[in-house]
Design a protein around this motif. Structure first.
Motif, mmCIF file in Angstrom:
data_model
loop_
_atom_site.group_PDB
_atom_site.id
_atom_site.type_symbol
_atom_site.label_atom_id
_atom_site.label_comp_id
_atom_site.label_asym_id
_atom_site.label_seq_id
_atom_site.Cartn_x
_atom_site.Cartn_y
_atom_site.Cartn_z
ATOM 1 N N MET A 1 -5.006 -6.729 -3.819
ATOM 2 C CA MET A 1 -6.412 -6.481 -3.356
ATOM 3 C C MET A 1 -6.517 -7.717 -3.838
ATOM 4 O O MET A 1 -7.465 -8.985 -3.256
ATOM 5 C CB MET A 1 -7.320 -5.526 -4.189
ATOM 6 C CG MET A 1 -6.843 -4.501 -4.042
ATOM 7 S SD MET A 1 -7.713 -4.079 -2.781
ATOM 8 C CE MET A 1 -8.973 -3.928 -2.746
ATOM 9 N N ILE B 1 -3.084 0.778 -3.679
ATOM 10 C CA ILE B 1 -3.359 -0.192 -3.349
ATOM 11 C C ILE B 1 -3.125 -1.194 -4.574
ATOM 12 O O ILE B 1 -4.284 -1.326 -4.974
ATOM 13 C CB ILE B 1 -4.420 -1.159 -2.151
ATOM 14 C CG1 ILE B 1 -4.191 -0.122 -1.288
ATOM 15 C CG2 ILE B 1 -3.614 -2.332 -2.045
ATOM 16 C CD1 ILE B 1 -5.573 -0.366 0.348
ATOM 17 N N GLU C 1 -11.540 0.966 7.880
ATOM 18 C CA GLU C 1 -10.611 1.346 9.140
ATOM 19 C C GLU C 1 -9.139 1.763 8.147
ATOM 20 O O GLU C 1 -8.288 1.968 9.031
ATOM 21 C CB GLU C 1 -9.745 -0.617 8.843
ATOM 22 C CG GLU C 1 -11.289 -1.347 9.703
ATOM 23 C CD GLU C 1 -11.189 -2.703 9.646
ATOM 24 O OE1 GLU C 1 -9.753 -3.315 9.273
ATOM 25 O OE2 GLU C 1 -11.918 -3.436 9.308
ATOM 26 N N GLN C 2 -8.893 1.921 7.156
ATOM 27 C CA GLN C 2 -7.457 2.081 7.245
ATOM 28 C C GLN C 2 -6.781 3.640 7.218
ATOM 29 O O GLN C 2 -6.024 4.218 8.252
ATOM 30 C CB GLN C 2 -7.092 2.339 5.319
ATOM 31 C CG GLN C 2 -6.526 0.803 5.261
ATOM 32 C CD GLN C 2 -5.092 0.540 5.469
ATOM 33 O OE1 GLN C 2 -4.244 0.883 6.180
ATOM 34 N NE2 GLN C 2 -5.473 -0.799 6.557
ATOM 35 N N GLU D 1 -13.767 -2.444 3.621
ATOM 36 C CA GLU D 1 -13.423 -2.288 5.049
ATOM 37 C C GLU D 1 -11.975 -1.479 4.576
ATOM 38 O O GLU D 1 -11.459 -0.423 6.088
ATOM 39 C CB GLU D 1 -12.935 -3.677 5.517
ATOM 40 C CG GLU D 1 -13.986 -5.090 5.796
ATOM 41 C CD GLU D 1 -13.484 -6.791 5.946
ATOM 42 O OE1 GLU D 1 -11.992 -6.406 5.723
ATOM 43 O OE2 GLU D 1 -14.369 -7.186 5.686
ATOM 44 N N ILE D 2 -11.544 -1.358 3.732
ATOM 45 C CA ILE D 2 -10.742 -0.738 3.601
ATOM 46 C C ILE D 2 -11.074 0.934 3.564
ATOM 47 O O ILE D 2 -9.556 1.356 5.233
ATOM 48 C CB ILE D 2 -9.425 -1.343 2.527
ATOM 49 C CG1 ILE D 2 -8.977 -2.139 2.032
ATOM 50 C CG2 ILE D 2 -8.275 0.218 1.716
ATOM 51 C CD1 ILE D 2 -8.206 -2.813 1.040
ATOM 52 N N LYS E 1 -5.615 -10.921 -0.927
ATOM 53 C CA LYS E 1 -6.713 -10.900 -0.128
ATOM 54 C C LYS E 1 -7.965 -11.436 -0.744
ATOM 55 O O LYS E 1 -9.195 -11.880 0.278
ATOM 56 C CB LYS E 1 -6.698 -9.224 0.560
ATOM 57 C CG LYS E 1 -5.603 -8.681 1.305
ATOM 58 C CD LYS E 1 -5.987 -7.175 1.141
ATOM 59 C CE LYS E 1 -4.639 -6.210 1.627
ATOM 60 N NZ LYS E 1 -4.222 -7.116 3.401
ATOM 61 N N MET F 1 0.865 -1.334 0.003
ATOM 62 C CA MET F 1 0.178 -0.221 0.078
ATOM 63 C C MET F 1 0.888 1.143 -0.288
ATOM 64 O O MET F 1 1.764 0.950 0.738
ATOM 65 C CB MET F 1 -0.644 -0.372 1.184
ATOM 66 C CG MET F 1 -1.858 1.259 1.415
ATOM 67 S SD MET F 1 -3.098 1.371 2.509
ATOM 68 C CE MET F 1 -1.994 1.485 4.039
ATOM 69 N N LEU G 1 -13.910 -6.149 0.607
ATOM 70 C CA LEU G 1 -12.594 -5.907 1.079
ATOM 71 C C LEU G 1 -12.546 -4.120 1.025
ATOM 72 O O LEU G 1 -11.507 -3.132 1.944
ATOM 73 C CB LEU G 1 -12.237 -6.551 0.182
ATOM 74 C CG LEU G 1 -11.050 -7.802 0.589
ATOM 75 C CD1 LEU G 1 -10.481 -8.683 -0.819
ATOM 76 C CD2 LEU G 1 -9.871 -7.736 1.452
ATOM 77 N N VAL G 2 -12.924 -3.546 -0.240
ATOM 78 C CA VAL G 2 -13.307 -1.923 -0.996
ATOM 79 C C VAL G 2 -13.541 -1.699 0.672
ATOM 80 O O VAL G 2 -12.837 -0.741 1.449
ATOM 81 C CB VAL G 2 -13.402 -1.784 -2.035
ATOM 82 C CG1 VAL G 2 -14.275 -0.308 -1.548
ATOM 83 C CG2 VAL G 2 -12.826 -2.256 -2.991
#
Length: 493
Positions: free
Chosen positions: A24, A19, A73-74, A69-70, A27, A1, A66-67
């Protein structure tokens, strides 16, 4: 990343996050491996679904998760790694192009997004040693206590029906119908209403015209509503009230004794005086605290000058301005009526908002460095006080606090602030000064109800009035419009 800073201008920051598609995809494949043994697809035994088919069926939905969550959280992780604190929730921007989005979900294109935010400014705390504060205190005399006890006794006095005409001080019971231009208006009708003549509860001219009436009398009273009456449709209007006097009662003699105290739920007259003295002390103590806090905040305002996050100032300003607009709308007044213009008022409130934000940041930093915390017991007591203000709505209020994360913060913030002020008072040079009641109250004229963190705007009527109004956490329920003055003038009935 990859994390690339694309803007660092004052407190503003913009971060580009990239990313790679291959990361990706890795993951996504890990997630697919996790669900391989769990999914059920017709035509395949459990755990035997080919990876390619699994990806075809679940790939995009897993990548979408996943998108999300990123993005969720990121931002927090990135700011923590950079050692920054965002003034508000960072804004996240992603591509809105459908083709690009499809390629990202198919792991055929790098996933990119940007974070836009303002950082909280670094605050280097300064010593307050030697900063002088004057604490005004009032000695409460027995005479003042006795005066207040007398008022309590008068409010609790009984009335006895009498024959003959009503005089000042008598209580009449009446039915009335108010009319403007011959038409009854909303809120202008009541039955069995009680009024002590001379109390000044009703609009000017109403009570005086009832002096001399007796039970059974019917009388039409003509009055003019004040120009600043809260109900716009009645302000300045001439009105008539068809009144039927049902009863006239004379006040019984006021006796300050143990019997009165017991009627009020206390054991003796001496205990009643103690309670009244305590209430006066609490009232004066609150005013003293307010003026002390104002001095502290004014001193901090002089000590700290730094750029404030525009997003916080804008939010604070919008809150102030909405209150101002609502107050003017309810009163039917304009900025001209308040000796100012909208442009001047906006400018003053922007300055006020900037000051509040800056002082809030300073107090927060002082409290954090001093280890000030708000306990759960303190939070519970504060929430209980909220519940007491709205009887019958306890469930809704509790649900509101459970469901809205910011609601608890709005309760915690003022408690935290007061504890920070308490901490500062242990370090400041505080001198007590004996003053009279009039001296203590003098400077509070016009802004006595404002929150101590909020400095009165420069000498404009509209600013001072809205500033005072902002100190009220909730508007009192409105009573019937007529013929009473307004709820704020009625007091306890």
């Amino acid at each position: 990343m990859q994390v690339i800073e694309t803007l660092a201008e004052g407190l503003k920051r913009e971060i580009k996050v990239v990313i790679p598609a291959k990361d990706m995809e890795v993951k996504m494949n890990e997630r697919l491996a996790d669900v391989k043994d769990k999914v059920r697809i017709n035509g395949f035994r459990p755990g035997k679904v080919p990876a390619a088919h699994l990806k075809k069926v679940y790939g995009k939905s897993i990548m979408a998760d996943l998108v999300n969550e990123i993005v969720r959280e990121q931002p927090t992780a990135i700011l923590a790694e950079r050692g920054e604190k965002s003034a508000t929730q960072p804004e996240v921007a992603m591509t809105e192009d459908k083709d690009e989005a499809e390629k990202i979900l198919a792991a055929e294109q790098d996933f990119e997004f940007t974070l836009s935010y303002e950082v909280l400014p670094p605050i280097e705390l300064k010593s307050v040693k030697g900063v002088k504060i004057t604490r005004e205190v009032v000695d409460i005399s027995d005479e003042e206590v006795n005066e207040q006890v007398l008022k309590v006794a008068e409010s609790a006095r009984t009335y006895e029906t009498k024959k003959g005409k009503a005089a000042d001080g008598d209580r009449i019971t009446m039915d009335y119908v108010g009319k403007v231009a011959g038409e009854a208006f909303e809120g202008g009708t009541d039955q069995g209403a009680e009024l002590v003549l001379g109390s000044g509860r009703f609009i000017p001219g109403f009570e005086e015209q009832l002096v001399g009436t007796k039970a059974g009398d019917e009388k039409t009273i003509t009055v003019t509503f004040p120009a600043d009456y809260p109900a716009k449709n009645l302000a300045g209007q001439e009105a008539t009230f068809d009144v039927t006097v049902k009863d006239v009662a004379a006040p019984a003699a006021v006796e300050i004794d143990d019997e009165l105290a017991k009627k009020l739920g206390l054991e003796s007259a001496d205990r009643l005086k103690e309670v009244v003295r305590g209430q006066i002390e609490s009232q004066y103590g609150s005013m003293t605290r307010q003026k002390v806090k104002r001095q502290i905040l004014d001193q901090l305002d002089e000590m700290y000058k730094f750029e404030t996050p525009a997003s916080l100032v804008e939010a604070e300003y919008n809150g102030i301005w909405n209150q101002v607009a609502n107050d003017l709308a309810q009163s039917g007044k304009t900025f001209a009526d308040e000796d100012t213009t909208e442009e001047e008022a906006r400018e003053e409130y922007k300055k006020l908002a900037e000051r509040r934000v800056r002082l809030g940041l300073v107090l927060s930093e002082i409290g954090e460095k001093a280890g000030v915390e708000v306990s759960e017991d303190e939070m519970q007591r504060a929430i209980y006080e909220q519940l007491r203000q709205y009887p019958g709505q306890e469930k809704q209020i509790l649900e509101f606090f459970r469901s809205q994360p910011g609601a608890a913060a709005s309760i915690r913030a003022p408690i935290f602030e007061e504890k920070v002020i308490d901490h500062l008072l242990t370090e400041l040079d505080v001198t007590d000064k004996k003053v009279t009641k009039e001296e203590l109250l003098a400077e509070e004229e016009g802004d006595g109800s404002e929150k101590e963190t909020k400095k009165a705007a420069p000498k404009k009527k509209a600013a001072a009035k809205a500033e005072a109004a902002e100190g009220e956490e909730a508007a009192a329920p409105k009573k019937k419009a007529a013929p009473k003055k307004k709820a704020s003038e009625e007091g306890a009935e």
